[in-house]
Write a protein that holds these residues in place. Structure first.
Motif, PDB file in Angstrom:
ATOM      1  N   GLU A 117     -26.989  32.184  21.516  1.00  0.00           N
ATOM      2  CA  GLU A 117     -25.886  31.816  22.415  1.00  0.00           C
ATOM      3  C   GLU A 117     -25.374  30.403  22.151  1.00  0.00           C
ATOM      4  OE1 GLU A 117     -26.909  32.801  26.465  1.00  0.00           O
ATOM      5  OE2 GLU A 117     -27.046  34.940  25.959  1.00  0.00           O
ATOM      6  N   LYS A 118     -26.270  29.518  21.737  1.00  0.00           N
ATOM      7  CA  LYS A 118     -25.847  28.146  21.426  1.00  0.00           C
ATOM      8  C   LYS A 118     -24.873  28.164  20.248  1.00  0.00           C
ATOM      9  CE  LYS A 118     -26.219  24.183  23.046  1.00  0.00           C
ATOM     10  NZ  LYS A 118     -25.978  24.090  24.503  1.00  0.00           N
ATOM     11  N   THR A 119     -25.194  28.970  19.257  1.00  0.00           N
ATOM     12  CA  THR A 119     -24.307  29.068  18.096  1.00  0.00           C
ATOM     13  C   THR A 119     -22.947  29.619  18.522  1.00  0.00           C
ATOM     14  OG1 THR A 119     -26.296  29.557  16.820  1.00  0.00           O
ATOM     15  CG2 THR A 119     -24.205  29.836  15.699  1.00  0.00           C
ATOM     16  N   LEU A 161     -15.215  25.237  19.037  1.00  0.00           N
ATOM     17  CA  LEU A 161     -14.341  24.882  17.915  1.00  0.00           C
ATOM     18  C   LEU A 161     -12.973  25.557  18.091  1.00  0.00           C
ATOM     19  CD1 LEU A 161     -13.872  23.403  15.279  1.00  0.00           C
ATOM     20  CD2 LEU A 161     -14.851  25.342  14.044  1.00  0.00           C
ATOM     21  N   GLU A 162     -12.993  26.795  18.567  1.00  0.00           N
ATOM     22  CA  GLU A 162     -11.716  27.477  18.841  1.00  0.00           C
ATOM     23  C   GLU A 162     -10.916  26.700  19.882  1.00  0.00           C
ATOM     24  OE1 GLU A 162     -13.566  31.945  18.006  1.00  0.00           O
ATOM     25  OE2 GLU A 162     -13.052  31.356  20.046  1.00  0.00           O
ATOM     26  N   LYS A 163     -11.647  26.243  20.890  1.00  0.00           N
ATOM     27  CA  LYS A 163     -10.986  25.483  21.955  1.00  0.00           C
ATOM     28  C   LYS A 163     -10.379  24.193  21.407  1.00  0.00           C
ATOM     29  CE  LYS A 163      -9.573  24.198  25.871  1.00  0.00           C
ATOM     30  NZ  LYS A 163      -8.508  24.941  26.577  1.00  0.00           N
ATOM     31  N   LEU A 164     -11.140  23.501  20.545  1.00  0.00           N
ATOM     32  CA  LEU A 164     -10.630  22.259  19.954  1.00  0.00           C
ATOM     33  C   LEU A 164      -9.359  22.529  19.146  1.00  0.00           C
ATOM     34  CD1 LEU A 164     -13.979  20.565  18.817  1.00  0.00           C
ATOM     35  CD2 LEU A 164     -12.385  19.690  20.556  1.00  0.00           C
ATOM     36  N   PRO A 209     -12.645  19.658  25.579  1.00  0.00           N
ATOM     37  CA  PRO A 209     -14.112  19.587  25.551  1.00  0.00           C
ATOM     38  C   PRO A 209     -14.564  18.128  25.594  1.00  0.00           C
ATOM     39  CG  PRO A 209     -13.331  21.164  23.937  1.00  0.00           C
ATOM     40  CD  PRO A 209     -12.111  20.480  24.486  1.00  0.00           C
ATOM     41  N   GLY A 210     -15.514  17.820  26.484  1.00  0.00           N
ATOM     42  CA  GLY A 210     -15.970  16.446  26.656  1.00  0.00           C
ATOM     43  C   GLY A 210     -16.779  15.958  25.465  1.00  0.00           C
ATOM     44  N   GLU A 211     -16.837  14.620  25.336  1.00  0.00           N
ATOM     45  CA  GLU A 211     -17.559  14.029  24.200  1.00  0.00           C
ATOM     46  C   GLU A 211     -19.024  14.459  24.186  1.00  0.00           C
ATOM     47  OE1 GLU A 211     -16.256  12.681  21.585  1.00  0.00           O
ATOM     48  OE2 GLU A 211     -14.321  12.942  22.578  1.00  0.00           O
ATOM     49  N   ALA A 212     -19.618  14.541  25.360  1.00  0.00           N
ATOM     50  CA  ALA A 212     -21.033  14.922  25.429  1.00  0.00           C
ATOM     51  C   ALA A 212     -21.233  16.325  24.863  1.00  0.00           C
ATOM     52  CB  ALA A 212     -21.527  14.850  26.869  1.00  0.00           C
ATOM     53  N   GLU A 253     -23.303  17.403  21.592  1.00  0.00           N
ATOM     54  CA  GLU A 253     -24.399  18.367  21.751  1.00  0.00           C
ATOM     55  C   GLU A 253     -24.267  19.519  20.751  1.00  0.00           C
ATOM     56  OE1 GLU A 253     -24.529  20.069  25.768  1.00  0.00           O
ATOM     57  OE2 GLU A 253     -25.277  21.931  24.865  1.00  0.00           O
ATOM     58  N   LEU A 254     -23.044  19.933  20.494  1.00  0.00           N
ATOM     59  CA  LEU A 254     -22.821  21.077  19.600  1.00  0.00           C
ATOM     60  C   LEU A 254     -22.661  20.643  18.145  1.00  0.00           C
ATOM     61  CD1 LEU A 254     -20.329  23.048  21.885  1.00  0.00           C
ATOM     62  CD2 LEU A 254     -22.736  23.599  21.458  1.00  0.00           C
ATOM     63  N   GLY A 255     -22.737  19.352  17.919  1.00  0.00           N
ATOM     64  CA  GLY A 255     -22.594  18.857  16.550  1.00  0.00           C
ATOM     65  C   GLY A 255     -21.191  19.020  16.004  1.00  0.00           C
ATOM     66  N   LEU A 256     -20.215  18.937  16.891  1.00  0.00           N
ATOM     67  CA  LEU A 256     -18.832  19.089  16.442  1.00  0.00           C
ATOM     68  C   LEU A 256     -18.137  17.737  16.297  1.00  0.00           C
ATOM     69  CD1 LEU A 256     -17.744  22.168  18.644  1.00  0.00           C
ATOM     70  CD2 LEU A 256     -18.154  22.154  16.179  1.00  0.00           C
ATOM     71  N   ASP A 257     -18.899  16.636  16.444  1.00  0.00           N
ATOM     72  CA  ASP A 257     -18.252  15.314  16.461  1.00  0.00           C
ATOM     73  C   ASP A 257     -17.540  14.984  15.150  1.00  0.00           C
ATOM     74  OD1 ASP A 257     -20.980  15.707  16.389  1.00  0.00           O
ATOM     75  OD2 ASP A 257     -21.522  13.625  16.820  1.00  0.00           O
ATOM     76  N   SER A 258     -18.182  15.305  14.034  1.00  0.00           N
ATOM     77  CA  SER A 258     -17.527  14.955  12.771  1.00  0.00           C
ATOM     78  C   SER A 258     -16.247  15.773  12.605  1.00  0.00           C
ATOM     79  CB  SER A 258     -18.481  15.223  11.606  1.00  0.00           C
ATOM     80  OG  SER A 258     -18.790  16.594  11.552  1.00  0.00           O
ATOM     81  N   ILE A 259     -16.279  16.962  13.163  1.00  0.00           N
ATOM     82  CA  ILE A 259     -15.120  17.838  13.029  1.00  0.00           C
ATOM     83  C   ILE A 259     -13.957  17.355  13.893  1.00  0.00           C
ATOM     84  CG2 ILE A 259     -14.299  20.151  13.631  1.00  0.00           C
ATOM     85  CD1 ILE A 259     -16.977  21.221  12.645  1.00  0.00           C
TER      86      ILE A 259
END
Ligand code: SF4
Ligand code: SF4
Ligand code: SF4
Ligand code: SF4
Lengths: 606, 245
Positions: free
Chosen positions: A517-519, A526-529, A587-590, A594-600
């Motif tokens: 579920e985390k994945t 990412l879709e939301k971003l 989507p919030g920074e936290a 948490e999902l490792g999407l920061d670099s993206i």
């Protein structure tokens, strides 16, 4: 670089502008983090479209065919292909970009995804635009783009036969568009085996914009698995969880058509352009009637023990061969929603829609809207090019379907969908233009089903009944649609453990429910971003007024209507629980960290 | 038609397949939907005698076409079993790309699925077509019936790759033999999995069974196109169909 187990580690890139195709490596961490299918497709889309506002019908927009890690292995129901692209249908209320739209994906059963993996790829990425109608033939490492003018305008049933014959080898698996896709109807579908479709979200339109009529693929390879013995053991367990069970048999018996009568009783069916939740004549078009009068054969997708697809035959004025149907969505959108209770007539409509290569759901929704506008006198018969589009009329429905696919007369406007129609007609018709973000709702009505309303407004591709009615379900679905497995067998609880064991054995990554579920959550975010970057905000997560203003007048849920305050409160809570800003929905920074999407998401506007 | 059949039933010792099949029963068995005509058309006048004889020692995989959903699980299972892999020194079933299966599911439009598998013919036209002289010791041509498994085997060491066997099977029977594209040597002939057919075991819909060869069964020994045409006529009222996947 060693290839990750469970994968080939490459997608096939086909550039129709240059005529070149090449294998492109997928970063191994993307395979871990986005898996395949909808998730990896989304990541590829994100990487290819480096800026927002790309015209979905431009050569730049990639059309991505994605199997998953289950695909190409003999896993039960591992038949699905997820087609991913930037939507040619949706748009936000407000945006800095004229071509802003959401991500779009459509999930299709059959045999295509597995064959893509047999051919040696984890996906196909089609970019560019061919100078003239063409088709692509992939035979293992051999890729050919061939001139396809002779197939121009061909309907999908005839094309299915002619194309297969021209290939000279029945082992090719094919996907193709019909006239609607060639004519760039935004809600055109991609068809497979004449009766299966990547229907929703405009896949056929994007394919048509590339002058691509069809893709054929076959292959002799297979990806390896991390732990062969464990995989085989889990596979046996998965088979016994489904084989011969009452659960599997009930799917073979009626497929999704069982819900045509059941949902009508429950008051959750789209009836009369979503005015009601109950269709008094549902039994005439339901699963029992179809089993009795129409179906001759149960049909399964690759390695599937459920066989929910049905072929059949009808006689009389609308008689003919039926590749599939009625299913729940097709039977309701063209049946209950239009008050059509004539089974052969309904099946004729379904057959023609597939034959022309249109999305069944959007087409039925558009015609329902026009019937209501016509009944209310907001449009007249000349607006409809003389078609007497009254509730329940099969002939008028068939005539409208042809017009839409050809974009002829009123069909040109109807092809743009209910939102565009309501903007054009005005007079308060927006209230019953049943769409979210420009994509039409599916066959599940919501006056008495608020959670499904949440699914419709928060789904990444616009109104989607499959997204999930709450956060956990949405995350799970996003992940499931990234594996290549079908949704339907997964309601069987006994499948859960062997499914996770198979996925772990294939990929060498230990999946439990939490990681699964985390994945999915990462994929959904990412879709939301992507959508946020295009300009979608909370105002876009909005249901048409009908659902708050028109209580059902019949059926078991008579009087039901959604409460605006309650719905808004539920939505606010949803964004908070997601870790998104309830005002903007960003989507919030936290959550991003948490999902490792920061670099993206770096450099994205706050 | 009747007299042709009559003369052959009289002139051959045809009712000894253990079922004591009378001519009347035979007609009944294959006569459904023009089956008798198809049968004779397929095997020709000289084949009629063969079609009526039997061999209780031979077993085969039988398809119930009404139950088949076209899911290809049988292909995957067959391929896995017959192309094993060695993992850490142990031989295990492979992952089963259906392309290499000895049973092949042919899909047509309108929707008809026809799994096609070796009919285990007692008169072996495939073997008879092989031009390689019988080995004086074993009596085997390059294609032969293995007496232990009763299946048709190829001896790649002596095979010329001439494709005669594939041609014979395709024109006279099921057409299952697929010559290797590079060598021309025959492939995809059912091995019966050493007596435990995996396709039968794995079919989710019970469409396959492991039975004694009986040539009076409807569709016995026919090619997939003929079977599909017959089925389509019965199911959809049309014999016109295209080669959809
Ligand atoms: S496994 Fe059974 S149902 Fe599936 S294709 Fe083979 S014979 Fe048909
Ligand atoms: S290979 Fe063909 S001809 Fe030979 S026994 Fe099998 S079906 Fe008959
Ligand atoms: S291909 Fe080989 S086995 Fe077949 S007929 Fe020729 S020599 Fe015999
Ligand atoms: S019996 Fe074995 S070899 Fe023959 S078709 Fe079935 S799985 Fe394949």
């Amino acid at each position: 670089m060693s290839v990750k187990p469970g994968y080939h580690g490459v997608v096939l890139n086909i550039d129709l502008s240059t005529g070149r195709s090449e294998k492109v490596a997928v970063p191994p961490e993307d395979l871990d983090r986005f898996v395949g299918g909808q998730g990896l497709g989304m990541k590829i889309l994100w990487d290819r479209l480096k800026k927002p506002g790309v015209d979905p019908l431009s050569p730049e927009n990639p059309l991505i065919f994605m199997p998953g890690p289950f695909s190409g292995l003999p896993v039960p129901s591992s038949s699905r292909t997820c087609v991913v692209t930037k939507s040619p249908i949706t748009s936000p209320v407000e945006s800095d970009y004229p071509h802003a739209s959401t991500v779009s994906y459509s999930n299709m059963g059959g045999f295509f995804g597995p064959e893509v993996r047999f051919a040696g790829y984890d996906g196909l990425v089609v970019t560019g635009k061919a100078p003239e109608l063409c088709y692509v033939v992939i035979d293992d490492g051999r890729v050919e783009i061939r001139e396809g003018k002779r197939f121009k305008g061909m309907r999908t049933d005839a094309f299915d036969r002619a194309f297969q014959d021209s290939l000279g080898d029945r082992r090719f698996k094919t996907v193709y568009i019909g006239p609607a896709g060639e004519n760039l109807v935004p809600y055109a579908s991609i068809i497979h085996t004449a009766g299966r479709a990547a229907g929703r979200g405009g896949m056929g339109c994007v394919m048509g914009s590339k002058n691509l009529k069809a893709i054929a693929v076959k292959g002799s390879g297979q990806p390896g698995v991390a732990d062969h013995q464990r995989f085989l053991a889990a596979l046996e367990k998965a088979r016994s969880a489904l084989y011969g069970t009452a659960y599997a048999k009930s799917w073979a018996e009626q497929g999704t058509a069982r819900a045509i009568v059941a949902n009508s009783h429950a008051g959750t069916e789209a009836v009369r352009n979503y005015r009601e939740g109950t269709f008094l004549e549902a039994d005439k078009i339901g699963g029992d009637a179809a089993r009795r009068d129409v179906w001759v054969k149960d049909i399964a997708c690759y390695c599937c023990p459920l066989a929910c697809k049905k072929s059949g035959m009808t006689r009389g004025k609308y008689g003919g061969i039926i590749h599939d149907g009625p299913e729940y969505e097709t039977g309701v959108m063209l049946g209950s929603n239009l008050l059509i209770s004539d089974m052969p007539g309904l099946l004729k409509a379904i057959t023609i829609i597939d034959d022309l290569g249109l999305d069944q759901i959007s087409t039925g929704n558009v015609i329902g809207f026009l019937m209501e506008a016509y009944e209310k006198g907001l449009i007249n018969r000349s607006f409809l090019d003389g078609i007497d589009l009254t509730w329940g009329s099969v002939d008028a429905t068939l005539a409208m379907i042809e017009k839409i696919a050809a974009k002829e007369g009123v069909g040109a406007l109807a092809a743009e969908g209910v939102r565009a129609l309501s903007w054009h007609i005005g007079k308060g018709s927006e209230k019953f233009a049943i769409q979210v973000k420009g994509l039409e709702l599916a066959a599940h009505n919501i006056q008495a089903n608020q959670p499904r309303g949440l699914s419709y407004v928060t789904a990444s591709r616009g109104a989607c009944h499959m997204s999930g009615d709450n956060i956990a379900m949405q995350n799970r679905r996003a992940m499931l649609d990234s594996t290549g497995m079908c949704f339907f067998p997964t309601f069987e609880p006994a499948l859960e453990e062997p499914m996770l064991a198979m996925l772990s054995a294939i990929t060498g990554r230990e999946y439990d429910k939490t990681l699964f579920e985390k994945t999915g959550e990462r994929i959904f975010n990412l879709e939301k971003l992507f959508n946020y970057r295009e300009g979608f905000r909370r105002a876009d997560d909005r249901l048409p007024d009908r659902f708050f203003e028109d209580p059902f007048t019949i059926g078991s849920k008579k009087g039901s209507v959604l409460d605006r305050g309650q719905f808004d409160a539920m939505l606010t809570q949803y964004y908070k629980d997601r870790g998104w800003d309830p005002e903007t929905t960003r989507p919030g920074e936290a959550k991003i960290r948490e999902l490792g999407l920061d670099s993206i998401s770096e450099g994205m506007q706050k | 038609m009747e007299s042709t059949l009559d003369s052959h039933t009289k002139s051959t010792d045809c009712v000894r397949d253990g079922m004591n099949l009378t001519r009347r029963e035979f007609i009944k068995g294959v006569g459904l939907g023009g089956g008798a005509v198809v049968l004779l058309g397929q095997f020709g006048i000289h084949g009629a005698a063969w079609a009526l004889s039997g061999d209780p020692l031979l077993k085969m995989v039988l398809v119930d076409y009404a139950k088949c959903t076209g899911c290809q699980t049988c292909e995957a299972a067959c391929s896995a079993q017959n192309r094993p892999v060695t993992v850490a020194g142990r031989e295990l079933p492979g992952l089963g790309n259906p392309r290499f299966a000895n049973i092949r599911v042919h899909r047509f439009n309108p929707d008809v699925d026809v799994p096609s598998v070796c009919a285990m013919c007692s008169d072996t036209p495939c073997v008879k077509a092989c031009p390689v002289d019988p080995d004086p010791r074993t009596g085997r041509r390059a294609l032969y019936r293995d007496q232990a498994t009763r299946t048709i085997r190829n001896d790649p060491g002596r095979c010329l790759g001439c494709r005669s066997c594939a041609r014979a099977c395709a024109t006279e029977r099921t057409g299952v033999i697929t010559p290797n594209p590079a060598t021309g040597k025959p492939e995809r002939i059912c091995t019966l999995c050493g007596g435990d057919p995996q396709c039968v075991r794995r079919c989710p819909f019970g469409a396959l069974s492991f039975v004694e060869v009986r040539r009076d069964r409807k569709f016995y020994g026919l090619g997939p196109e003929q079977i599909a045409a017959e089925l389509a006529k019965g199911w959809y009222g049309t014999a016109e169909f295209g080669g959809a996947q």
